[in-house]
Motif scaffolding. Sequence first.
Motif, PDB file in Angstrom:
ATOM      1  N   CYS A  31       0.881  -1.150   0.187  1.00 18.04           N
ATOM      2  CA  CYS A  31       0.110   0.017  -0.103  1.00 18.04           C
ATOM      3  C   CYS A  31       0.845   1.186   0.076  1.00 18.04           C
ATOM      4  CB  CYS A  31      -0.835  -0.076   0.990  1.00 18.04           C
ATOM      5  SG  CYS A  31      -2.071  -1.431   1.140  1.00 18.04           S
ATOM      6  N   TYR A  32       1.565   1.322  -1.044  1.00 16.13           N
ATOM      7  CA  TYR A  32       2.453   2.519  -1.128  1.00 16.13           C
ATOM      8  C   TYR A  32       1.808   3.831  -1.179  1.00 16.13           C
ATOM      9  CZ  TYR A  32       5.904  -1.113  -2.123  1.00 16.13           C
ATOM     10  OH  TYR A  32       6.651  -2.130  -1.985  1.00 16.13           O
ATOM     11  N   GLY A  33       2.096   4.919  -0.872  1.00 16.14           N
ATOM     12  CA  GLY A  33       1.296   6.163  -0.945  1.00 16.14           C
ATOM     13  C   GLY A  33       2.117   7.079  -0.070  1.00 16.14           C
ATOM     14  N   SER A  34       1.575   8.337  -0.480  1.00 14.53           N
ATOM     15  CA  SER A  34       1.974   9.507   0.210  1.00 14.53           C
ATOM     16  C   SER A  34       1.584   9.368   1.861  1.00 14.53           C
ATOM     17  CB  SER A  34       1.478  10.665  -0.353  1.00 14.53           C
ATOM     18  OG  SER A  34       0.186  11.013   0.070  1.00 14.53           O
ATOM     19  N   LYS A  35       2.009  10.302   2.629  1.00 14.71           N
ATOM     20  CA  LYS A  35       1.798  10.251   3.991  1.00 14.71           C
ATOM     21  C   LYS A  35       0.109  10.771   4.012  1.00 14.71           C
ATOM     22  CE  LYS A  35       3.034  13.506   7.847  1.00 14.71           C
ATOM     23  NZ  LYS A  35       4.222  14.283   8.352  1.00 14.71           N
ATOM     24  N   ASP A  36      -0.221  11.633   3.238  1.00 14.53           N
ATOM     25  CA  ASP A  36      -1.565  12.035   3.001  1.00 14.53           C
ATOM     26  C   ASP A  36      -2.601  10.946   2.928  1.00 14.53           C
ATOM     27  OD1 ASP A  36      -1.083  14.760   4.212  1.00 14.53           O
ATOM     28  OD2 ASP A  36      -1.126  15.466   2.050  1.00 14.53           O
ATOM     29  N   GLU A  37      -2.126  10.339   1.938  1.00 12.99           N
ATOM     30  CA  GLU A  37      -2.850   8.856   1.236  1.00 12.99           C
ATOM     31  C   GLU A  37      -2.849   7.717   2.576  1.00 12.99           C
ATOM     32  OE1 GLU A  37      -2.156   8.811  -3.386  1.00 12.99           O
ATOM     33  OE2 GLU A  37      -0.622   8.059  -2.024  1.00 12.99           O
ATOM     34  N   GLN A  38      -1.595   7.623   3.310  1.00  6.63           N
ATOM     35  CA  GLN A  38      -1.724   6.597   4.516  1.00  6.63           C
ATOM     36  C   GLN A  38      -2.542   7.093   5.364  1.00  6.63           C
ATOM     37  OE1 GLN A  38       2.234   5.903   5.178  1.00  6.63           O
ATOM     38  NE2 GLN A  38       2.584   4.695   3.623  1.00  6.63           N
ATOM     39  N   LYS A  39      -2.758   8.458   5.748  1.00  7.40           N
ATOM     40  CA  LYS A  39      -3.500   8.958   6.791  1.00  7.40           C
ATOM     41  C   LYS A  39      -5.059   8.580   6.323  1.00  7.40           C
ATOM     42  CE  LYS A  39      -0.505  11.731   9.370  1.00  7.40           C
ATOM     43  NZ  LYS A  39      -0.222  13.424   9.880  1.00  7.40           N
ATOM     44  N   ARG A  40      -5.284   9.126   4.993  1.00 10.16           N
ATOM     45  CA  ARG A  40      -6.852   8.891   4.864  1.00 10.16           C
ATOM     46  C   ARG A  40      -7.121   7.345   4.894  1.00 10.16           C
ATOM     47  NH1 ARG A  40      -5.280  12.459   0.560  1.00 10.16           N
ATOM     48  NH2 ARG A  40      -5.510  10.759  -1.086  1.00 10.16           N
ATOM     49  N   PHE A  41      -6.349   6.455   4.713  1.00  7.89           N
ATOM     50  CA  PHE A  41      -6.337   5.018   4.781  1.00  7.89           C
ATOM     51  C   PHE A  41      -6.818   4.690   6.251  1.00  7.89           C
ATOM     52  CE2 PHE A  41      -5.220   0.887   6.028  1.00  7.89           C
ATOM     53  CZ  PHE A  41      -5.863   0.049   5.325  1.00  7.89           C
ATOM     54  N   ILE A  42      -5.840   5.481   7.142  1.00  2.00           N
ATOM     55  CA  ILE A  42      -6.107   5.073   8.626  1.00  2.00           C
ATOM     56  C   ILE A  42      -7.296   5.735   9.259  1.00  2.00           C
ATOM     57  CG2 ILE A  42      -4.978   6.010  11.015  1.00  2.00           C
ATOM     58  CD1 ILE A  42      -2.423   5.568   9.572  1.00  2.00           C
ATOM     59  N   GLU A  43      -7.779   6.921   8.767  1.00  2.00           N
ATOM     60  CA  GLU A  43      -9.253   7.550   9.045  1.00  2.00           C
ATOM     61  C   GLU A  43      -9.966   6.467   8.769  1.00  2.00           C
ATOM     62  OE1 GLU A  43     -11.615  11.460   8.435  1.00  2.00           O
ATOM     63  OE2 GLU A  43      -9.765  11.236   7.097  1.00  2.00           O
ATOM     64  N   GLY A  44     -10.021   6.144   7.652  1.00  2.00           N
ATOM     65  CA  GLY A  44     -11.182   5.178   7.241  1.00  2.00           C
ATOM     66  C   GLY A  44     -11.100   3.738   8.126  1.00  2.00           C
ATOM     67  N   TYR A  45      -9.939   3.293   8.181  1.00  2.00           N
ATOM     68  CA  TYR A  45      -9.867   2.151   9.003  1.00  2.00           C
ATOM     69  C   TYR A  45     -10.440   2.365  10.324  1.00  2.00           C
ATOM     70  CZ  TYR A  45      -7.274  -1.391  11.335  1.00  2.00           C
ATOM     71  OH  TYR A  45      -7.257  -2.738  12.324  1.00  2.00           O
ATOM     72  N   LEU A  46      -9.994   3.316  11.127  1.00  2.00           N
ATOM     73  CA  LEU A  46     -10.909   3.868  12.353  1.00  2.00           C
ATOM     74  C   LEU A  46     -12.032   3.814  12.339  1.00  2.00           C
ATOM     75  CD1 LEU A  46      -7.808   6.252  13.688  1.00  2.00           C
ATOM     76  CD2 LEU A  46      -8.174   3.726  14.162  1.00  2.00           C
ATOM     77  N   ALA A  47     -12.495   4.587  11.541  1.00  2.00           N
ATOM     78  CA  ALA A  47     -14.052   4.809  11.236  1.00  2.00           C
ATOM     79  C   ALA A  47     -14.762   3.596  11.118  1.00  2.00           C
ATOM     80  CB  ALA A  47     -14.546   5.864  10.119  1.00  2.00           C
ATOM     81  N   GLU A  48     -14.218   2.666  10.117  1.00  2.00           N
ATOM     82  CA  GLU A  48     -15.057   1.267   9.954  1.00  2.00           C
ATOM     83  C   GLU A  48     -14.804   0.406  11.081  1.00  2.00           C
ATOM     84  OE1 GLU A  48     -16.973   0.138   7.512  1.00  2.00           O
ATOM     85  OE2 GLU A  48     -16.819   2.093   6.853  1.00  2.00           O
ATOM     86  N   ALA A  49     -13.908   0.577  11.957  1.00  6.02           N
ATOM     87  CA  ALA A  49     -13.682  -0.226  13.076  1.00  6.02           C
ATOM     88  C   ALA A  49     -14.361   0.318  14.405  1.00  6.02           C
ATOM     89  CB  ALA A  49     -12.111  -0.228  13.451  1.00  6.02           C
TER      90      ALA A  49
END
Length: 105
Positions: A31-49
Amino acid sequence: TSAGELNVIDFENSLVCCAAMDVCWAFATWCYGSKDEQKRFIEGYLAEAGFPCDTEHVDAFFIDTQIFYLTIPGGIASNTIPRKEGPFRKGSPGVRKLCAEVASN
């Protein structure tokens, strides 16, 4: 098997770790990506959990992934471990010194 074949399963990465380590591994391997993309992923991960996903929690989770990144193979802290072969076979004296200094503070 009954046909005389040997089947082998590599269990090296077949475990569940804490979420930050699992996400760190995913970022480092596919899941390569910029810092912002990784943070967006984390935001979605936390929300879904069902966890808080505001900036403070996303940033804290991101920092945890970065800390785990230091210890995965190829990460800077993994170079403190002497290897049997390869460019880091003696470990990295500079990284060992840095880790010792950080640990003593």
